[in-house]
Structure formats: structure tokens, C-alpha cells
Write a protein that holds these residues in place. Structure first.
Motif, PDB file in Angstrom:
ATOM      1  N   PRO A   1       0.791  -1.233   0.000  1.00  0.00           N
ATOM      2  CA  PRO A   1       0.000   0.000   0.000  1.00  0.00           C
ATOM      3  C   PRO A   1       0.823   1.281   0.000  1.00  0.00           C
ATOM      4  CG  PRO A   1      -0.100  -1.057   2.154  1.00  0.00           C
ATOM      5  CD  PRO A   1       0.554  -2.029   1.225  1.00  0.00           C
ATOM      6  N   ASP A   2       2.103   1.194   0.351  1.00  0.00           N
ATOM      7  CA  ASP A   2       2.949   2.388   0.369  1.00  0.00           C
ATOM      8  C   ASP A   2       3.915   2.433  -0.820  1.00  0.00           C
ATOM      9  OD1 ASP A   2       1.651   2.917   2.691  1.00  0.00           O
ATOM     10  OD2 ASP A   2       3.417   2.920   3.988  1.00  0.00           O
ATOM     11  N   CYS A   3       3.740   1.519  -1.753  1.00  0.00           N
ATOM     12  CA  CYS A   3       4.646   1.432  -2.906  1.00  0.00           C
ATOM     13  C   CYS A   3       4.172   2.356  -4.026  1.00  0.00           C
ATOM     14  CB  CYS A   3       4.700  -0.017  -3.389  1.00  0.00           C
ATOM     15  SG  CYS A   3       5.285  -0.244  -5.082  1.00  0.00           S
ATOM     16  N   PRO A   4       4.982   3.333  -4.447  1.00  0.00           N
ATOM     17  CA  PRO A   4       4.555   4.273  -5.495  1.00  0.00           C
ATOM     18  C   PRO A   4       4.281   3.594  -6.834  1.00  0.00           C
ATOM     19  CG  PRO A   4       6.887   4.568  -4.961  1.00  0.00           C
ATOM     20  CD  PRO A   4       6.323   3.658  -3.923  1.00  0.00           C
ATOM     21  N   TYR A   5       5.026   2.547  -7.156  1.00  0.00           N
ATOM     22  CA  TYR A   5       4.798   1.845  -8.421  1.00  0.00           C
ATOM     23  C   TYR A   5       3.506   1.036  -8.373  1.00  0.00           C
ATOM     24  CZ  TYR A   5       9.498   3.282  -9.649  1.00  0.00           C
ATOM     25  OH  TYR A   5      10.609   4.034  -9.927  1.00  0.00           O
ATOM     26  N   CYS A   6       3.141   0.566  -7.178  1.00  0.00           N
ATOM     27  CA  CYS A   6       1.858  -0.124  -7.019  1.00  0.00           C
ATOM     28  C   CYS A   6       0.714   0.845  -7.275  1.00  0.00           C
ATOM     29  CB  CYS A   6       1.737  -0.719  -5.617  1.00  0.00           C
ATOM     30  SG  CYS A   6       2.977  -1.982  -5.239  1.00  0.00           S
TER      31      CYS A   6
ATOM     32  N   VAL B   1       8.396  -3.845   4.594  1.00  0.00           N
ATOM     33  CA  VAL B   1       8.680  -2.893   5.676  1.00  0.00           C
ATOM     34  C   VAL B   1      10.086  -2.311   5.575  1.00  0.00           C
ATOM     35  CG1 VAL B   1       8.758  -2.613   8.186  1.00  0.00           C
ATOM     36  CG2 VAL B   1       7.022  -4.071   7.155  1.00  0.00           C
ATOM     37  N   SER B   2      11.018  -3.062   4.988  1.00  0.00           N
ATOM     38  CA  SER B   2      12.385  -2.539   4.853  1.00  0.00           C
ATOM     39  C   SER B   2      12.430  -1.294   3.970  1.00  0.00           C
ATOM     40  CB  SER B   2      13.301  -3.624   4.267  1.00  0.00           C
ATOM     41  OG  SER B   2      12.844  -4.034   2.993  1.00  0.00           O
ATOM     42  N   LEU B   3      11.442  -1.162   3.081  1.00  0.00           N
ATOM     43  CA  LEU B   3      11.355   0.017   2.211  1.00  0.00           C
ATOM     44  C   LEU B   3      10.321   1.014   2.704  1.00  0.00           C
ATOM     45  CD1 LEU B   3      11.456  -1.705  -1.312  1.00  0.00           C
ATOM     46  CD2 LEU B   3      13.342  -0.564  -0.130  1.00  0.00           C
ATOM     47  N   HIS B   4       9.236   0.498   3.298  1.00  0.00           N
ATOM     48  CA  HIS B   4       8.117   1.341   3.725  1.00  0.00           C
ATOM     49  C   HIS B   4       7.723   0.976   5.154  1.00  0.00           C
ATOM     50  CE1 HIS B   4       7.532   0.617  -0.776  1.00  0.00           C
ATOM     51  NE2 HIS B   4       8.023   1.838  -0.677  1.00  0.00           N
TER      52      HIS B   4
ATOM     53  N   ASP C   1      -9.289   3.912  -2.128  1.00  0.00           N
ATOM     54  CA  ASP C   1      -9.013   5.206  -1.497  1.00  0.00           C
ATOM     55  C   ASP C   1      -7.514   5.375  -1.244  1.00  0.00           C
ATOM     56  OD1 ASP C   1     -11.628   6.031  -1.476  1.00  0.00           O
ATOM     57  OD2 ASP C   1     -12.010   5.458   0.610  1.00  0.00           O
ATOM     58  N   ALA C   2      -6.881   4.311  -0.759  1.00  0.00           N
ATOM     59  CA  ALA C   2      -5.450   4.383  -0.439  1.00  0.00           C
ATOM     60  C   ALA C   2      -4.600   4.526  -1.696  1.00  0.00           C
ATOM     61  CB  ALA C   2      -5.032   3.141   0.349  1.00  0.00           C
ATOM     62  N   MET C   3      -4.912   3.742  -2.721  1.00  0.00           N
ATOM     63  CA  MET C   3      -4.041   3.679  -3.893  1.00  0.00           C
ATOM     64  C   MET C   3      -4.339   4.747  -4.938  1.00  0.00           C
ATOM     65  SD  MET C   3      -2.250   1.322  -2.712  1.00  0.00           S
ATOM     66  CE  MET C   3      -1.115   0.812  -4.002  1.00  0.00           C
ATOM     67  N   LEU C   4      -5.611   5.140  -5.045  1.00  0.00           N
ATOM     68  CA  LEU C   4      -5.983   6.109  -6.079  1.00  0.00           C
ATOM     69  C   LEU C   4      -6.144   7.521  -5.550  1.00  0.00           C
ATOM     70  CD1 LEU C   4      -8.637   3.958  -8.001  1.00  0.00           C
ATOM     71  CD2 LEU C   4      -6.220   4.289  -8.578  1.00  0.00           C
ATOM     72  N   ARG C   5      -6.417   7.628  -4.247  1.00  0.00           N
ATOM     73  CA  ARG C   5      -6.679   8.948  -3.671  1.00  0.00           C
ATOM     74  C   ARG C   5      -5.766   9.300  -2.499  1.00  0.00           C
ATOM     75  NH1 ARG C   5     -11.284   6.999  -5.927  1.00  0.00           N
ATOM     76  NH2 ARG C   5     -11.697   5.461  -4.289  1.00  0.00           N
ATOM     77  N   GLY C   6      -4.891   8.387  -2.109  1.00  0.00           N
ATOM     78  CA  GLY C   6      -3.925   8.659  -1.050  1.00  0.00           C
ATOM     79  C   GLY C   6      -4.539   8.806   0.323  1.00  0.00           C
ATOM     80  N   VAL C   7      -5.701   8.199   0.543  1.00  0.00           N
ATOM     81  CA  VAL C   7      -6.391   8.295   1.832  1.00  0.00           C
ATOM     82  C   VAL C   7      -6.399   6.926   2.503  1.00  0.00           C
ATOM     83  CG1 VAL C   7      -8.538   8.863   3.004  1.00  0.00           C
ATOM     84  CG2 VAL C   7      -7.850  10.149   0.960  1.00  0.00           C
ATOM     85  N   MET C   8      -5.713   6.822   3.637  1.00  0.00           N
ATOM     86  CA  MET C   8      -5.652   5.554   4.362  1.00  0.00           C
ATOM     87  C   MET C   8      -6.824   5.454   5.344  1.00  0.00           C
ATOM     88  SD  MET C   8      -3.152   3.601   3.468  1.00  0.00           S
ATOM     89  CE  MET C   8      -1.727   3.756   2.373  1.00  0.00           C
ATOM     90  N   PRO C   9      -7.336   4.242   5.574  1.00  0.00           N
ATOM     91  CA  PRO C   9      -8.428   4.077   6.547  1.00  0.00           C
ATOM     92  C   PRO C   9      -7.952   4.372   7.957  1.00  0.00           C
ATOM     93  CG  PRO C   9      -7.601   1.940   5.827  1.00  0.00           C
ATOM     94  CD  PRO C   9      -6.933   2.961   4.966  1.00  0.00           C
ATOM     95  N   LYS C  10      -8.887   4.797   8.802  1.00  0.00           N
ATOM     96  CA  LYS C  10      -8.532   5.155  10.174  1.00  0.00           C
ATOM     97  C   LYS C  10      -9.030   4.066  11.123  1.00  0.00           C
ATOM     98  CE  LYS C  10      -8.680  10.109   9.171  1.00  0.00           C
ATOM     99  NZ  LYS C  10      -7.234  10.179   8.995  1.00  0.00           N
ATOM    100  N   ASN C  11      -8.251   3.004  11.233  1.00  0.00           N
ATOM    101  CA  ASN C  11      -8.516   1.978  12.241  1.00  0.00           C
ATOM    102  C   ASN C  11      -7.175   1.385  12.655  1.00  0.00           C
ATOM    103  OD1 ASN C  11      -8.002  -0.771  10.878  1.00  0.00           O
ATOM    104  ND2 ASN C  11      -9.359   0.232   9.396  1.00  0.00           N
ATOM    105  N   ASN C  12      -7.161   0.636  13.733  1.00  0.00           N
ATOM    106  CA  ASN C  12      -5.883   0.142  14.259  1.00  0.00           C
ATOM    107  C   ASN C  12      -5.441  -1.193  13.661  1.00  0.00           C
ATOM    108  OD1 ASN C  12      -7.594  -1.685  15.465  1.00  0.00           O
ATOM    109  ND2 ASN C  12      -7.371  -0.858  17.545  1.00  0.00           N
ATOM    110  N   GLY C  13      -6.191  -1.710  12.694  1.00  0.00           N
ATOM    111  CA  GLY C  13      -5.787  -2.938  12.018  1.00  0.00           C
ATOM    112  C   GLY C  13      -5.701  -4.145  12.925  1.00  0.00           C
TER     113      GLY C  13
END
Length: 240
Positions: A123-128, A151-154, A176-188
Motif C-alpha cells: 500500500p505504500d509502494c509508489p509503483y503499485c 517494511v524494509s522500504l516502507h 481510497d489508499a491507492m488512487l486517492r492517497g487516503v488511508m483508513p482510520k482503524n488500528n488494524g
């Protein structure tokens, strides 16, 4: 007489097979002495120039029968212009598509969903994220996205992956995360497959994201443009 010939043939074949296995075992032993701890997955005699193919750390190298020399690079058939090394590596890295644990992936159905594609994505990979932009141009496909944080990169990728999985609507959270840069707000903190996906990726030697796996087992690392994805999806559907 026929029985004697048949028996002799069987014995000769067995001896040759044992000799080949012995050669490969000896080569592996020698290489491990020179490269302690190397992950040598297989050693196979090739049909060209007496070379032995060595699958080491997910890559192909070549050696002679005495393991005196190690060659790294591609073998090309000059008659057909085929890159034999790349073809062989594709075969060795092929994934049995139907064996993937799809319940551990985010499933997205577009159009009739007839074509199939699996993706290991961070989810934090720019190429993804670039790949997801391209996938908006691809229809009639079912996409299985395996959350695969590196995690070693992100450093935040693991937490973000779990938060996406634990969102009320995973597909929307992913978009939302990949197309709009908005991450969900929960503790996973819900039950999630992120750690098992990491183990799965390690099993298949997925070293980068995105990594695409097509229905015919072909895997392609990196961002792929939409027209190429469509082409490969069609080809994979015909080959399966």
C-alpha cells in the motif's frame, strides 16, 4: 534375446541417471564450499555446451561439470534469437494460479470478471499506485490483491495493509489508499492475512512490488501499462 536387450537398456539408463545425479550432487557440494549458505534450489544439466544450470537465490547461473567456473548471464539461441535463460527462468518461477489462497486477497470483479489476475502489492509502494491507475483502464477481469508490505522500504506499510484489510469495505479502502492517497482510520487489529501473505510471497521469492501473476502461471515484476496487461490477460486465458 529381446529380454536381454531390454534389460541392458534399463540397466544402462539407470547407470546414466545415477551418474547425472552424482554429477549434480558433486557440483552442488563444490559450489556450497565456495558460497557457504547460498540458496541453491536446483542443478540441472543443460542440452548445450555441457553446461549445468544452477538456480541460486532465485536467479540462473551456469557452471561446468567440475564447478571450476560460474557464468552469470543469458544464453541466447542465435538461430532462433530466443533468450533461453529468460524462458527457463519464467518456467521455474511460474506459479500454479489455482493454488493461491484467494481468501487471503482483496477480490475485485470488473465487467464479466472472466479473465484472472493476482497481484502482490504494497500500500505504500509508489509503483503499485501507478499500477492501480493503469488497472482502471482494464475491464472484464477478476483481480486478487495480496497485501504484501515490504517494511524494509516502507516502515508504515504493515500497519497500513492491516488497516485496509480491517476496513468495513476493503475494496473501497484499497481504492481510497491507492488512487486517492487516503488511508483508513482503524488500528488494524482484526484477524488479517498480512503475515501469511508475507510468508507466501517469500515462498514464491517475491522480492518487489508490484508483482503480477497471470492465470497461466506467468509472473511479471514491476509496473505494467494497461495495454500490455490486457494483452497478457488474453494470452494467459488461451494457454490455461
Amino acid at each position: 534375446m529381446f529380454k536381454r536387450i531390454l534389460l541392458s537398456t534399463i540397466l544402462l539408463t539407470s547407470v546414466l541417471a545415477c551418474t547425472a545425479n552424482a554429477d549434480e550432487t558433486a557440483i552442488k557440494k563444490t559450489l556450497l564450499e565456495k558460497f557457504p549458505g547460498a540458496a541453491i534450489a536446483s542443478i540441472t544439466k543443460t542440452p548445450y555446451s555441457g553446461l549445468y544450470e544452477v538456480l541460486i537465490d532465485g536467479q540462473i547461473a551456469y557452471t561446468d561439470e567440475n564447478a571450476h567456473y560460474l557464468f552469470v548471464g543469458s544464453v541466447v539461441d542465435l538461430k532462433t534469437r530466443q533468450n533461453l535463460t529468460n524462458e527457463r527462468l519464467d518456467k521455474l518461477n511460474a506459479v500454479k494460479f489455482d493454488s493461491l489462497p484467494f481468501a487471503d486477497a482483496i477480490k475485485t470483479v470488473k465487467g464479466n470478471g472472466k479473465r484472472k489476475l493476482a497481484i502482490f502489492s504494497d500500500p505504500d509502494c509508489p509503483y503499485c499506485r501507478k499500477l492501480e491507475q493503469e488497472l482502471t483502464k482494464v475491464s472484464n477481469v477478476t483481480i486478487y490483491t495480496f497485501l504484501y508490505p515490504i517494511v524494509s522500504l516502507h516502515p508504515d506499510a504493515n500497519a497500513n495493509a492491516k488497516a485496509i484489510w480491517c476496513a468495513p469495505d476493503r475494496n473501497k479502502a484499497w481504492d481510497d489508499a491507492m488512487l486517492r492517497g487516503v488511508m483508513p482510520k482503524n488500528n488494524g487489529s482484526c484477524k488479517n492475512p498480512v503475515e501469511s501473505n508475507i510468508a507466501l510471497g517469500n515462498k514464491y521469492r517475491v522480492t518487489g512490488t508490484p508483482t503480477l501473476i497471470f492465470e497461466n502461471g506467468q509472473r511479471v515484476p514491476g509496473m505494467v501499462p494497461a495495454d500490455k496487461i490486457n494483452e497478457m490477460l488474453d494470452a494467459a486465458g488461451k494457454e490455461k
